[in-house]
Design an enzyme around this catalytic site. Structure first.
Site, PDB file in Angstrom:
ATOM      1  CB  SER A 290     -77.284 -20.615  23.753  1.00  0.00           C
ATOM      2  OG  SER A 290     -77.088 -19.426  24.510  1.00  0.00           O
ATOM      3  CG  ASP A 291     -82.562 -20.762  27.982  1.00  0.00           C
ATOM      4  OD1 ASP A 291     -82.547 -19.523  28.151  1.00  0.00           O
ATOM      5  OD2 ASP A 291     -83.453 -21.481  28.464  1.00  0.00           O
ATOM      6  CD1 TRP A 292     -78.226 -16.616  31.707  1.00  0.00           C
ATOM      7  CD2 TRP A 292     -79.398 -14.915  30.852  1.00  0.00           C
ATOM      8  NE1 TRP A 292     -77.749 -15.479  32.253  1.00  0.00           N
ATOM      9  CE2 TRP A 292     -78.451 -14.402  31.761  1.00  0.00           C
ATOM     10  CE3 TRP A 292     -80.254 -14.025  30.207  1.00  0.00           C
ATOM     11  CZ2 TRP A 292     -78.324 -13.046  32.030  1.00  0.00           C
ATOM     12  CZ3 TRP A 292     -80.129 -12.672  30.484  1.00  0.00           C
ATOM     13  CH2 TRP A 292     -79.175 -12.192  31.376  1.00  0.00           C
TER      14      TRP A 292
END
Ligand code: NOJ
Length: 758
Positions: A290-292
């Site tokens: 995932s992104d942050w």
């Protein structure tokens, strides 16, 4: 128990193979068998653990998961963590790896990820700038060096390349990608992945790459970061997805999803994108991080009720690893136990993660990237030479009236003026990894290095560049008004034969969260330029920036303009190489420069509309106050020599399903110097089942020609080149008439026609 022994044996065999003949490669054979074997031993808790990624330092890029450091350590020890980001150095990565290897039951090594975007310690041009070189070998080489330096510091995974098509100069992250064109971006994606991953991920000097951000992140409405993306299926498939497909086909180890929602669905919870297209249709077998915190951010999107719901949505949609979001570690186990999630989904994710770890050779030697010997074999000096070479290649000459450039050897008095002239920090760019602060060669230093003692070089800062940001996370401190340095600058300019005005953007003016509504020269830089112009018209404007700037006044008035981006460690030397003609500029814009910010998003491969431009009528698709096209179009860039293009010749006007047409483009160097030119080929599909762009880049080739030399540059057109995502929701070509357009930029092209009859 039996299974555990089996795996222990298996892992031992891997170590044995490695130490016996040191061919790590042989130990990654039969990866699938090994993955299945490890998976079969794992408890539910351990499976969830592999899907969790922790941040390792305080270098945060968003809100953290709220697990304190002590607890994180305990979780790592008990195998509840699969990877970490921002853990840097041989020692730090070794220590973290030891927590796993010395304490956890199954001893599944961690991966260590980091944003190595344009170099690790040796900094190369920001990706948008580097793409301007159109030199795929150079881009592969800078990635190879970045991988080598990263691997020698314990990092085995980069969150790069960023291959979001971006057409809006207001978006601060436009500097991090390859611009507005899907074909060029696809080529860069493949080159970068090859550079990072090499031929064998298990080699100790290669690292896993990440294709990001899947998908649509570059299309945030109004250029605002993280903003909603409104695009339909046609745009998604024809514009956004091609670079990602190319990355998947090139064997990129991981993908990262994105913060944005796309047509109503957050990318992180997008099943069609992640499961159906990427893992299904494209049959890609790596894992998606995932992104942050983009998993819990689905709560803010109004798409998930709470973290547990967010975890459920993300996992069902195919997000395999949770970057610092705290959603998977807290809720996946319960979701499986309560039957809300099928454990097979976790098995699929874990299998993908283990596969990459096996391919990296981490089961053979978990410490292979924490090896202090590697650093000893690296020549940073050699890397700087390459950085200088690539930086020179990335520079784009936008204007050169009266052949002011290259500067003549007779010039004996040069004024260097502007807030970026002696700035050693901005050229390092925003995503600077471990590039040291103030470590770039400034323009002033570069000029002084180049000229020796018998040329007088005077310097005045003149003004601030309008911003004073200290780092990645702090907001800009805008200095709009201070003109106290103008008088000195004017004095210096008055007495010079030629003035180099070095203006543009601070390192942190572009990058994540750095969207702007104005894209001109910030602060009082424009005024400074105009004031200096009043006393000396012999100006070379050198732009240091990460996004296309609005420079209409300069384009009209200033005789020479050089686009020099944030060029990295060797910035000033590379700029001097171009200014003094040691390197004849060959860069071409990967993105359109607007006449006015109001044109954004601006890109060459637009649709024709039902009311294309007409000089006679008001009711056409344009603006009443500004011309509709770019100030400097995609593909544009001058040289110190000139090139003349002949009309393209086609071997046939009919293309069949299996056949091909050869297009010959005669290009002549009509100037006095040897030079390189990127010869470009565009195609237009005249009538189709969906509307099609007015032209699309389909091929390019760089040639180097001596003065007077003519080269017949040849391209092959085949049916595959004409395919697109049609009204049938398929990649296919459609019969009919096409235009082929060739030339040295996307605007000045010569045309021929042909037909596809399948
Ligand atoms: C957020 C950014 O969007 C992403 O590109 C980056 O890789 C992560 N932060 C990790 O730093």
């Amino acid at each position: 128990m039996k299974k555990l022994i089996l795996t222990a044996l298996l892992l031992n065999v891997c170590f044995f193979t490695y130490s016996q003949n040191s061919t790590i490669k042989s130990s990654v054979e039969n990866v699938e068998t090994k993955v299945d074997s490890v998976l079969s031993l794992m408890t539910l808790e351990e499976k969830v653990g592999q899907m969790v990624q922790y941040n390792g330092s305080w270098d945060l890029t968003g809100p953290a998961s709220n697990v304190d450091a002590k607890q994180k350590e305990e979780n790592i020890k008990s195998g509840k963590v699969g990877s970490m980001l921002n853990v840097l150095s041989v020692d730090a990565t070794r220590q973290a790896q030891e927590l796993v290897m010395n304490n956890s039951r199954l001893k599944i090594p961690l991966m260590f990820g980091y944003d190595v975007i344009h170099g690790y310690k040796t900094i190369f041009p920001v990706p948008l700038g580097e793409t301007a070189s159109w030199d795929l070998e150079a881009m592969e080489e800078s990635a190879r060096i970045a991988a080598l330096e990263s691997a020698a510091h314990g990092v085995n995974w980069t969150f790069s390349p960023m291959i979001d098509i971006s057409r809006d100069a207001r978006w601060g992250r436009i500097m991090e990608g390859s611009g507005e064109d899907p074909y060029l971006t696809s080529k860069v994606a493949v080159a970068k992945i090859k550079g990072y991953q090499g031929n064998d991920l298990a080699d100790a000097n290669t690292i896993a790459a990440t294709a990001k951000h899947f998908a649509g992140y570059g299309f945030g409405e109004a250029g605002r970061d993280y903003n909603t993306v409104h695009i339909g299926e046609n745009e998604l498939h024809n514009t956004i997805l091609p670079p990602f497909k190319a990355a998947a086909e090139a064997g990129v180890a991981t993908f990262m999803n994105a913060f944005n929602d796309i047509d109503g669905t957050p990318a992180t919870g997008h099943k069609i994108l992640q499961r159906d297209i990427l893992k299904g249709d494209w049959n890609w077998n790596g894992f998606i991080v995932s992104d942050w915190a983009s998993i819990p951010e689905m709560i803010y999107h109004g798409f998930a009720r709470d973290k547990k719901h967010a975890a459920e949505i993300a996992v069902k949609a195919g997000s395999d690893m949770d970057m610092e979001g705290g959603a998977y570690e807290n809720h996946l186990e319960d979701l499986v136990k309560s039957g809300e999630i099928d454990e097979e989904l976790l098995d699929d994710s874990v299998r993908r993660i283990l596969r990459v770890k096996f391919k990296l050779g981490l089961f053979d030697d978990p410490y292979k990237y924490s090896n202090p010997e590697m650093l000893k074999n690296i020549s940073f000096e050699e890397h700087l030479k390459t950085a200088r070479d690539i930086a020179s290649k990335s520079i784009v000459l936008l204007k050169n009236e009266g052949e002011l450039l290259p500067l003549k050897p007779s010039v004996k008095n040069i004024a260097v003026i502007g807030p970026l002239a002696d700035d050693k920090n901005s050229p390092i760019g925003n995503w600077r990894a471990q590039g040291e602060e103030n470590s770039a060669v400034s323009v002033l230093e570069g000029i002084k290095n180049a000229v020796g003692n018998n040329v007088r070089v005077t310097y005045a800062k003149g003004a601030d560049h309008g911003t004073g940001v200290k780092n990645f996370l702090l907001p800009l401190e805008i200095n709009e008004t201070d003109k106290s340095g103008f008088a000195e600058a004017i004095e210096v300019a008055k007495n010079a034969e030629v003035v180099l005005m070095v203006l543009g953007e601070d390192a942190f003016q572009t990058g994540e969260g750095r969207s702007q509504v104005e894209i001109g020269l910030m602060g009082v830089q424009q005024e400074l330029l105009e004031e200096v112009y009043k006393v000396n018209k012999n100006i070379v404007l050198v732009l240091i920036n990460g996004r296309p700037l609005e420079i209409s006044w300069a384009a009209e008035n200033i005789p020479a303009i050089v686009e020099a981006w944030h060029l990295g460690s060797e910035s000033g030397n590379a700029i001097a190489d171009v200014l003094f003609g040691k390197y004849n500029p060959s860069g071409k814009l990967p993105v359109s420069f607007p006449r006015n910010v109001g044109q954004e998003p601006l890109y060459y491969n637009q649709k024709n509309t039902g009311r294309p431009y007409s000089a006679e009528h008001v009711t056409y698709s344009g603006y009443t106050d500004v011309e509709k096209d770019a100030l400097y179009p995609f593909g544009y860039g001058l040289s110190y020599t000139t090139f003349k293009y002949g009309v393209p010749q086609l071997t046939s006007k009919k293309l069949t399903q299996e056949g091909s047409i050869t297009v010959t483009v005669p290009v002549t160097n009509t100037g006095k110097l040897k030079g390189k030119e990127v010869v470009q080929l565009y195609i237009r599909d005249l009538v189709a089942s969906t509307t099609r762009p007015v032209k699309e880049l389909k091929a390019f080739e760089m040639v180097e020609l001596a003065p007077g030399e003519t080269r017949d540059v040849q391209f092959e057109i085949d049916e595959k080149m004409l395919q697109f995502y049609t009204a049938n929701k398929k990649w296919e070509s459609e019969e009919g008439e096409f235009e082929v357009l060739t030339g040295g930029n996307s605007r000045d092209l010569q045309k021929q026609e042909f037909n596809l009859n399948k």
